[in-house]
Design an enzyme around this catalytic site. Structure first.
Site, PDB file in Angstrom:
ATOM      1  N   MET A 123       0.809  -1.219   0.000  1.00 29.40           N
ATOM      2  CA  MET A 123       0.000   0.000   0.000  1.00 29.40           C
ATOM      3  C   MET A 123       0.844   1.271   0.000  1.00 29.40           C
ATOM      4  O   MET A 123       0.281   2.356   0.003  1.00 29.40           O
ATOM      5  CB  MET A 123      -0.872   0.000   1.253  1.00 29.40           C
ATOM      6  CG  MET A 123      -2.204   0.637   1.043  1.00 29.40           C
ATOM      7  SD  MET A 123      -3.296   0.073   2.339  1.00 29.40           S
ATOM      8  CE  MET A 123      -2.191  -0.140   3.720  1.00 29.40           C
ATOM      9  N   PRO A 124       2.178   1.152  -0.014  1.00 27.98           N
ATOM     10  CA  PRO A 124       2.962   2.401  -0.013  1.00 27.98           C
ATOM     11  C   PRO A 124       2.724   3.204  -1.286  1.00 27.98           C
ATOM     12  O   PRO A 124       2.299   2.656  -2.313  1.00 27.98           O
ATOM     13  CB  PRO A 124       4.415   1.903   0.032  1.00 27.98           C
ATOM     14  CG  PRO A 124       4.355   0.506   0.489  1.00 27.98           C
ATOM     15  CD  PRO A 124       3.043  -0.031  -0.006  1.00 27.98           C
ATOM     16  N   TYR A 125       3.026   4.490  -1.163  1.00 24.22           N
ATOM     17  CA  TYR A 125       2.997   5.369  -2.319  1.00 24.22           C
ATOM     18  C   TYR A 125       4.350   6.069  -2.397  1.00 24.22           C
ATOM     19  O   TYR A 125       4.799   6.661  -1.416  1.00 24.22           O
ATOM     20  CB  TYR A 125       1.881   6.410  -2.204  1.00 24.22           C
ATOM     21  CG  TYR A 125       1.976   7.428  -3.303  1.00 24.22           C
ATOM     22  CD1 TYR A 125       1.597   7.104  -4.597  1.00 24.22           C
ATOM     23  CD2 TYR A 125       2.502   8.679  -3.060  1.00 24.22           C
ATOM     24  CE1 TYR A 125       1.737   8.011  -5.627  1.00 24.22           C
ATOM     25  CE2 TYR A 125       2.642   9.603  -4.097  1.00 24.22           C
ATOM     26  CZ  TYR A 125       2.252   9.257  -5.370  1.00 24.22           C
ATOM     27  OH  TYR A 125       2.401  10.152  -6.401  1.00 24.22           O
ATOM     28  N   THR A 138       1.429  -1.455  -4.138  1.00 22.63           N
ATOM     29  CA  THR A 138       2.457  -0.408  -4.064  1.00 22.63           C
ATOM     30  C   THR A 138       2.405   0.430  -5.339  1.00 22.63           C
ATOM     31  O   THR A 138       2.495  -0.117  -6.436  1.00 22.63           O
ATOM     32  CB  THR A 138       3.851  -1.040  -3.885  1.00 22.63           C
ATOM     33  OG1 THR A 138       3.888  -1.676  -2.607  1.00 22.63           O
ATOM     34  CG2 THR A 138       4.954   0.016  -3.966  1.00 22.63           C
ATOM     35  N   VAL A 139       2.248   1.722  -5.161  1.00 23.58           N
ATOM     36  CA  VAL A 139       2.143   2.654  -6.285  1.00 23.58           C
ATOM     37  C   VAL A 139       3.406   3.514  -6.344  1.00 23.58           C
ATOM     38  O   VAL A 139       3.874   4.001  -5.320  1.00 23.58           O
ATOM     39  CB  VAL A 139       0.894   3.554  -6.134  1.00 23.58           C
ATOM     40  CG1 VAL A 139       0.853   4.612  -7.238  1.00 23.58           C
ATOM     41  CG2 VAL A 139      -0.381   2.710  -6.138  1.00 23.58           C
TER      42      VAL A 139
END
Lengths: 69, 69, 69, 69, 69, 69
Positions: B1-3, B40-41
């Site tokens: 889920m990190p950006y 992860t984006v």
């Protein structure tokens, strides 16, 4: 070591104006907070007026309304 | 889920290099922090050298000075 | 000269993990794009799970739902 | 006074869609948090699919893979 | 209407220094680009030294190394 | 796949209000641009009023002035 991001609408800022802005912000951070200019990074994003909203309208729409008086 | 947002100067990075960078950053976040790669984006902003400042000067100005020696 | 911002949920990443991440991202940019590590800046934002949404729900709500099965 | 930044892939959003999005986000902030629309700023970044990664791949690569089935 | 985000390490900047910085950046944008101060927004992020990296190390590590000479 | 960052002053928004905001923004992006809610990420930054400036003053200063009439 500060990092500064400046967003403005894309409306013809010149390379000279942007260089003056970079210089000015870098010196402010040195003078006010003692930050080292050598590692101060400034980026400028120029955003299309269709992609910038304020007051619920895009700047494109606001400019058109202003021109119509 | 990190950006993750990566800003680099616009100086010819290829689609392959950018794909390699996206892959690499995503795997680092999995390996170091256990983050799920699927969510992860990563976004990459390529910034004109007129719009990037370091040391109080734009990169355009620094590059010209370097070329002059 | 790149600038990288990494956003993760605030869930106990240690100083060591964050230092490893900073090192890893900096080396990726050197290896893939030839960027100078000395002027590569990385910042990490740790965001409360109430303030991070994915799939229309906050991570706080998603975690609670997962725990309930 | 809120500031909202929306990043989407550059895939043909129209000026009308972007204006509707600006309006909608501004009204959400008024309705949910009582924020003054007059000073609510929204910017939209449209990012090339080569420069957007998810799941470790660029969106360009993902779209190509989807088309191939 | 510009939006400026300033990131600095969290190392004791006072409210007075931050107010001076906000004022200074706002006036630069007025003087250089003719931007209206009334709608110029400036936000300051103070980032823990564990969460800021330069040269491949966190600022925490760099500061410790400097103290040791 | 959109990524949205919302910055507001830290003045007591509740977890419920933030969850409502996350939901609302996610649905707007689905309804207006057809974006998949499952991969839409929203982050909210709550910024101290000392660290937010508009019109050349920090919000702290503006609030004090308003209270004095």
């Amino acid at each position: 070591m500060p990092y500064v991001n400046i967003k403005i609408t894309r409306e013809g800022a010149t390379a000279e104006q942007k260089a003056t802005l970079i210089r000015g912000v870098t010196l402010l951070l040195r003078d006010i907070l003692g930050k080292n200019p050598e590692t101060t990074v400034v980026t400028i994003d120029e955003v299309d007026t269709d992609n910038w909203g304020i007051g619920g309208d895009s700047v494109t729409v606001r400019r058109a309304r202003e021109r119509q008086g």
